[in-house]
Each structure stands twice: as structure tokens, then as C-alpha cells.
Design a protein around this motif. Structure first.
Motif, PDB file in Angstrom:
ATOM      1  N   ILE A   4       0.833  -1.208   0.000  1.00 37.62           N
ATOM      2  CA  ILE A   4       0.000   0.000   0.000  1.00 37.62           C
ATOM      3  C   ILE A   4       0.871   1.262   0.000  1.00 37.62           C
ATOM      4  O   ILE A   4       0.500   2.280  -0.581  1.00 37.62           O
ATOM      5  CB  ILE A   4      -0.983   0.027   1.189  1.00 37.62           C
ATOM      6  CG1 ILE A   4      -1.969   1.190   1.019  1.00 37.62           C
ATOM      7  CG2 ILE A   4      -0.262   0.151   2.504  1.00 37.62           C
ATOM      8  CD1 ILE A   4      -3.068   1.229   2.062  1.00 37.62           C
ATOM      9  N   ILE A   5       2.037   1.191   0.620  1.00 37.30           N
ATOM     10  CA  ILE A   5       2.859   2.393   0.791  1.00 37.30           C
ATOM     11  C   ILE A   5       3.349   2.942  -0.548  1.00 37.30           C
ATOM     12  O   ILE A   5       3.122   4.117  -0.842  1.00 37.30           O
ATOM     13  CB  ILE A   5       4.004   2.143   1.783  1.00 37.30           C
ATOM     14  CG1 ILE A   5       3.419   1.798   3.158  1.00 37.30           C
ATOM     15  CG2 ILE A   5       4.911   3.365   1.893  1.00 37.30           C
ATOM     16  CD1 ILE A   5       4.430   1.313   4.170  1.00 37.30           C
ATOM     17  N   PRO A   6       4.005   2.137  -1.397  1.00 38.76           N
ATOM     18  CA  PRO A   6       4.421   2.703  -2.691  1.00 38.76           C
ATOM     19  C   PRO A   6       3.238   3.187  -3.528  1.00 38.76           C
ATOM     20  O   PRO A   6       3.340   4.199  -4.219  1.00 38.76           O
ATOM     21  CB  PRO A   6       5.149   1.556  -3.392  1.00 38.76           C
ATOM     22  CG  PRO A   6       5.409   0.533  -2.363  1.00 38.76           C
ATOM     23  CD  PRO A   6       4.482   0.771  -1.230  1.00 38.76           C
ATOM     24  N   VAL A   8       0.429   4.543  -2.465  1.00 38.03           N
ATOM     25  CA  VAL A   8       0.023   5.853  -1.947  1.00 38.03           C
ATOM     26  C   VAL A   8       1.012   6.918  -2.405  1.00 38.03           C
ATOM     27  O   VAL A   8       0.616   8.003  -2.867  1.00 38.03           O
ATOM     28  CB  VAL A   8      -0.080   5.836  -0.399  1.00 38.03           C
ATOM     29  CG1 VAL A   8      -0.172   7.251   0.162  1.00 38.03           C
ATOM     30  CG2 VAL A   8      -1.270   5.012   0.041  1.00 38.03           C
ATOM     31  N   LEU A   9       2.307   6.633  -2.290  1.00 39.40           N
ATOM     32  CA  LEU A   9       3.320   7.617  -2.666  1.00 39.40           C
ATOM     33  C   LEU A   9       3.274   7.926  -4.157  1.00 39.40           C
ATOM     34  O   LEU A   9       3.401   9.082  -4.564  1.00 39.40           O
ATOM     35  CB  LEU A   9       4.710   7.129  -2.255  1.00 39.40           C
ATOM     36  CG  LEU A   9       4.898   6.873  -0.753  1.00 39.40           C
ATOM     37  CD1 LEU A   9       6.318   6.398  -0.471  1.00 39.40           C
ATOM     38  CD2 LEU A   9       4.548   8.096   0.080  1.00 39.40           C
ATOM     39  N   ILE A  10       3.061   6.909  -4.977  1.00 38.72           N
ATOM     40  CA  ILE A  10       2.955   7.122  -6.429  1.00 38.72           C
ATOM     41  C   ILE A  10       1.679   7.895  -6.758  1.00 38.72           C
ATOM     42  O   ILE A  10       1.697   8.829  -7.565  1.00 38.72           O
ATOM     43  CB  ILE A  10       3.012   5.781  -7.183  1.00 38.72           C
ATOM     44  CG1 ILE A  10       4.406   5.162  -7.038  1.00 38.72           C
ATOM     45  CG2 ILE A  10       2.641   5.968  -8.656  1.00 38.72           C
ATOM     46  CD1 ILE A  10       4.487   3.708  -7.460  1.00 38.72           C
ATOM     47  N   ASP A  11       0.571   7.538  -6.127  1.00 38.81           N
ATOM     48  CA  ASP A  11      -0.693   8.247  -6.354  1.00 38.81           C
ATOM     49  C   ASP A  11      -0.558   9.724  -5.999  1.00 38.81           C
ATOM     50  O   ASP A  11      -1.000  10.594  -6.756  1.00 38.81           O
ATOM     51  CB  ASP A  11      -1.813   7.603  -5.534  1.00 38.81           C
ATOM     52  CG  ASP A  11      -3.147   8.290  -5.756  1.00 38.81           C
ATOM     53  OD1 ASP A  11      -3.629   8.299  -6.919  1.00 38.81           O
ATOM     54  OD2 ASP A  11      -3.717   8.822  -4.780  1.00 38.81           O
ATOM     55  N   VAL A  81       0.890   1.919   8.532  1.00 39.44           N
ATOM     56  CA  VAL A  81       1.437   0.624   8.116  1.00 39.44           C
ATOM     57  C   VAL A  81       2.948   0.582   8.339  1.00 39.44           C
ATOM     58  O   VAL A  81       3.482  -0.400   8.854  1.00 39.44           O
ATOM     59  CB  VAL A  81       1.089   0.336   6.634  1.00 39.44           C
ATOM     60  CG1 VAL A  81       1.843  -0.884   6.120  1.00 39.44           C
ATOM     61  CG2 VAL A  81      -0.418   0.146   6.470  1.00 39.44           C
ATOM     62  N   ALA A  82       3.638   1.644   7.971  1.00 42.60           N
ATOM     63  CA  ALA A  82       5.093   1.693   8.164  1.00 42.60           C
ATOM     64  C   ALA A  82       5.444   1.559   9.645  1.00 42.60           C
ATOM     65  O   ALA A  82       6.291   0.733  10.018  1.00 42.60           O
ATOM     66  CB  ALA A  82       5.662   2.993   7.595  1.00 42.60           C
ATOM     67  N   ASN A  83       4.801   2.339  10.489  1.00 43.10           N
ATOM     68  CA  ASN A  83       5.090   2.288  11.930  1.00 43.10           C
ATOM     69  C   ASN A  83       4.772   0.922  12.524  1.00 43.10           C
ATOM     70  O   ASN A  83       5.519   0.426  13.372  1.00 43.10           O
ATOM     71  CB  ASN A  83       4.329   3.384  12.675  1.00 43.10           C
ATOM     72  CG  ASN A  83       4.884   4.760  12.379  1.00 43.10           C
ATOM     73  OD1 ASN A  83       6.070   4.932  12.158  1.00 43.10           O
ATOM     74  ND2 ASN A  83       4.007   5.746  12.355  1.00 43.10           N
ATOM     75  N   ALA A  84       3.681   0.316  12.091  1.00 45.62           N
ATOM     76  CA  ALA A  84       3.304  -1.002  12.605  1.00 45.62           C
ATOM     77  C   ALA A  84       4.333  -2.065  12.232  1.00 45.62           C
ATOM     78  O   ALA A  84       4.446  -3.087  12.905  1.00 45.62           O
ATOM     79  CB  ALA A  84       1.925  -1.398  12.083  1.00 45.62           C
ATOM     80  N   ASN A  85       5.084  -1.810  11.172  1.00 49.38           N
ATOM     81  CA  ASN A  85       6.080  -2.770  10.711  1.00 49.38           C
ATOM     82  C   ASN A  85       7.511  -2.329  11.012  1.00 49.38           C
ATOM     83  O   ASN A  85       8.471  -2.890  10.481  1.00 49.38           O
ATOM     84  CB  ASN A  85       5.890  -3.029   9.218  1.00 49.38           C
ATOM     85  CG  ASN A  85       4.651  -3.856   8.969  1.00 49.38           C
ATOM     86  OD1 ASN A  85       4.652  -5.053   9.185  1.00 49.38           O
ATOM     87  ND2 ASN A  85       3.568  -3.202   8.558  1.00 49.38           N
TER      88      ASN A  85
END
Length: 115
Positions: A4-6, A8-11, A81-85
């Protein structure tokens, strides 16, 4: 879950860049560490707003002028998501800025590293 992270960043890069601007996505896998970087010539995030871009429902004033759609959830969810991981999404600006339609554009880089 990381994927999901890439997205979101690309969007965001597409949404907040000038038309016909290149967006560069770099993924490196080296010795157990994956780094992802999304680079775009897009709206400048002023210093005050840079502290808030990962807050739920936050949208910078400039963002509203360029893209009327958006709820301020993309970067927030990516950050959750990043923080959770166990990692962090970083934002930096490089190069010189330019103005178009009374808005300032710069080279924005969002990146993260997974070990």
C-alpha cells in the motif's frame, strides 16, 4: 501489507505534479534491506505543513488548489502501516523551486527502508 505504501506515494506524486512530469520510482534490494524511493517534481510542502502531512485527514492548502479529490488519508494510512512494521517514511526536497499558477513546485522525494 507493505504494498500500500508505494501505491500511496505514487498516487500522491501523480496527483500533485504538474502535467507531463516524470515520476521516478526506485526499488533496491541489497543484503536484506529493501529501499523504495518515489521522486516527483510536485507541490512544495511548506515547513509548517511538513510536520502534519502524516496526520489523519490533513491536506495542505496548496493540495486543495491542485487536486480537489482527496481525504487526507493516504499518507496517514501509509504511515500507520510503516510504523506497525517498524520503519518510517521520509520526505525530503531537493533542487530549486519554480512557480506556476501561483503555486511553488520542487523536487519531492518520499522514501522508506525495510530491513
Amino acid at each position: 501489507m507493505y504494498n500500500i505504501i508505494p501505491l500511496v506515494l505514487i498516487d500522491n506524486a501523480i496527483k500533485y505534479s504538474l502535467p507531463d512530469q516524470d515520476i521516478t520510482v526506485t526499488v533496491n534490494d541489497s543484503y536484506g534491506t529493501v529501499s523504495v524511493q518515489v521522486e516527483s517534481y510536485s507541490l512544495q510542502i511548506n515547513e509548517k505543513d511538513s510536520k502534519k502531512i502524516f496526520k489523519k485527514n490533513f491536506r495542505a492548502n496548496n493540495a486543495v488548489h491542485v487536486a480537489t479529490e482527496g481525504s487526507g488519508l493516504g499518507l496517514y494510512l501509509a504511515d500507520v502501516v510503516a510504523n506497525a512494521n517498524g520503519f518510517k517514511i521520509n520526505h525530503t526536497e531537493t533542487g530549486s523551486s519554480s512557480r506556476k499558477n501561483d503555486l511553488t513546485y520542487v523536487n519531492n522525494i518520499f522514501s522508506f527502508y525495510i530491513k
